[in-house]
Design an enzyme around this catalytic site. Structure first.
Site, short mmCIF file in Angstrom:
data_model
loop_
_atom_site.label_atom_id
_atom_site.label_comp_id
_atom_site.label_asym_id
_atom_site.label_seq_id
_atom_site.Cartn_x
_atom_site.Cartn_y
_atom_site.Cartn_z
N CYS A 79 1.07 -0.70 -0.06
CA CYS A 79 0.35 0.17 0.27
C CYS A 79 1.63 1.09 -0.29
O CYS A 79 1.18 1.52 -1.01
CB CYS A 79 -0.93 -0.20 1.01
SG CYS A 79 -2.53 0.90 0.77
N HIS A 204 -3.07 -5.12 2.43
CA HIS A 204 -2.69 -5.58 3.32
C HIS A 204 -2.81 -6.60 3.55
O HIS A 204 -3.90 -6.96 4.49
CB HIS A 204 -3.85 -4.88 4.26
CG HIS A 204 -3.41 -3.00 4.29
ND1 HIS A 204 -2.53 -2.18 4.87
CD2 HIS A 204 -3.86 -2.18 3.57
CE1 HIS A 204 -2.43 -1.39 4.51
NE2 HIS A 204 -2.75 -0.44 3.96
N GLU A 206 -0.93 -8.52 5.84
CA GLU A 206 -1.18 -8.49 6.82
C GLU A 206 -1.64 -8.31 8.06
O GLU A 206 -2.33 -8.51 9.23
CB GLU A 206 0.44 -7.59 6.84
CG GLU A 206 -0.06 -5.87 7.41
CD GLU A 206 -0.35 -5.10 5.83
OE1 GLU A 206 0.00 -6.36 5.42
OE2 GLU A 206 -0.98 -3.63 6.50
N1 LIG Z 1 -3.07 2.62 3.58
C1 LIG Z 1 -2.55 2.88 3.11
O1 LIG Z 1 -1.27 2.31 3.57
C2 LIG Z 1 -2.84 3.96 2.03
C3 LIG Z 1 -2.05 4.47 1.30
C4 LIG Z 1 -2.33 6.18 0.85
N2 LIG Z 1 -3.44 6.03 -0.04
C5 LIG Z 1 -0.89 7.03 0.84
O2 LIG Z 1 -1.14 8.20 0.35
O3 LIG Z 1 -0.01 6.91 1.92
#
Ligand SMILES: NC(=O)CC[C@H](N)C(=O)O
Length: 254
Positions: A79, A204, A206
């Site tokens: 992410c 995610h 995890e």
């Molecule tokens: N759950 C996440 O890690 C979101 C990331 C988020 N969109 C960002 O810009 O960092």
């Protein structure tokens, strides 16, 4: 013994540490550049990539992180971590943000919308099933998630997902109080990739009980002369670390 660093500036590093404990691998929280020298692989967790970049900058971590990526040791960004690893991110806050780079792709930082548009979906992950066994599907937890819009020739696509109707309707992505036009014309977007020693997932793993992505990551290796990073599954147990400190596995979404 294999040691996996987890960048612990911000975000879901505790959850990755718990996942590593569950598969019997030693995890080390990384907050200083010199700590990277003692680890065989690195996980960059989800969280908020702009904040993470500011903290990494304050701690002068960028040179060491880039150096780590270039050594060929496995690095996995989940992410916000995926955004961090990408060569280019769009939809950044004004002023931009520093990236580690290395992963030849373009990500849209908040492709699926705001926190309220977070969702879960069943992803088709044939490569994961082929290498790790188990079902062809994986429960993807997307939290204000990015998506990968373009990949370079060396990047292998491991999963994509349909663009939710809500995202398509959302032609405005709101960031930093400003509305920015985001036209969503595609039907599907890429959400998991691998390029050499680099792995990126927009979701995610995890936060789920399915540890196959962690195990898949641990088998990635620099070249064929390296032994694969070993892991011993210890599902459902809580472990003591080398200092005898007891860690309890965190609750996960079932
Ligand atoms: N759950 C996440 O890690 C979101 C990331 C988020 N969109 C960002 O810009 O960092």
């Amino acid at each position: 013994m294999t040691t996996v660093g987890v960048l612990a500036l911000q975000g879901s590093f505790n959850e990755h540490m718990a996942a590593l404990r569950r598969i019997g691998v030693k995890g080390v929280e990384i907050r200083k550049a010199e700590q990277l020298q003692a680890v065989d692989a690195l996980i960059i967790p989800g969280g908020e990539s702009t904040t993470m970049a500011k903290l990494a900058h304050c701690h002068n971590l960028f040179p060491a992180l880039r150096e780590f990526v270039s050594t060929g040791k496995p690095v996995w960004g989940t992410c916000a971590g995926l955004i961090f690893l990408a060569n280019k991110a769009i939809g950044q806050k004004s002023g931009g943000q520093e990236l580690i780079g290395g992963l030849d792709c373009i990500v849209n930082r908040n492709f699926f919308g705001s926190q309220l548009q977070s969702f879960e979906t069943e992803l088709s992950v044939p490569k994961l099933a082929e290498e790790e066994g188990g079902p062809n599907g994986f429960r993807g937890v997307f939290i204000r998630a990015p998506a990968i819009l373009e990949v370079g020739p060396d990047v292998e696509i491991l999963a994509d997902c349909p663009v939710p109707l809500e995202t398509k309707k959302n032609i405005m992505s709101v960031d930093n109080g400003q509305e920015e036009e985001m036209l969503v014309s595609c039907e599907r977007v890429i959400v998991a990739v691998r390029q050499g020693n680099l792995l990126g997932t927009a979701f995610h793993p995890e936060l789920t009980s399915d540890l196959r992505w962690h195990s898949f990551f641990l088998k990635m290796k620099k070249d064929s002369s390296d032994r694969s990073l070993q892991c011993v599954p210890t599902l459902g147990t809580d472990l003591e670390d080398s200092r005898g400190k007891r860690h309890f596995n965190l609750p996960i979404y079932e």
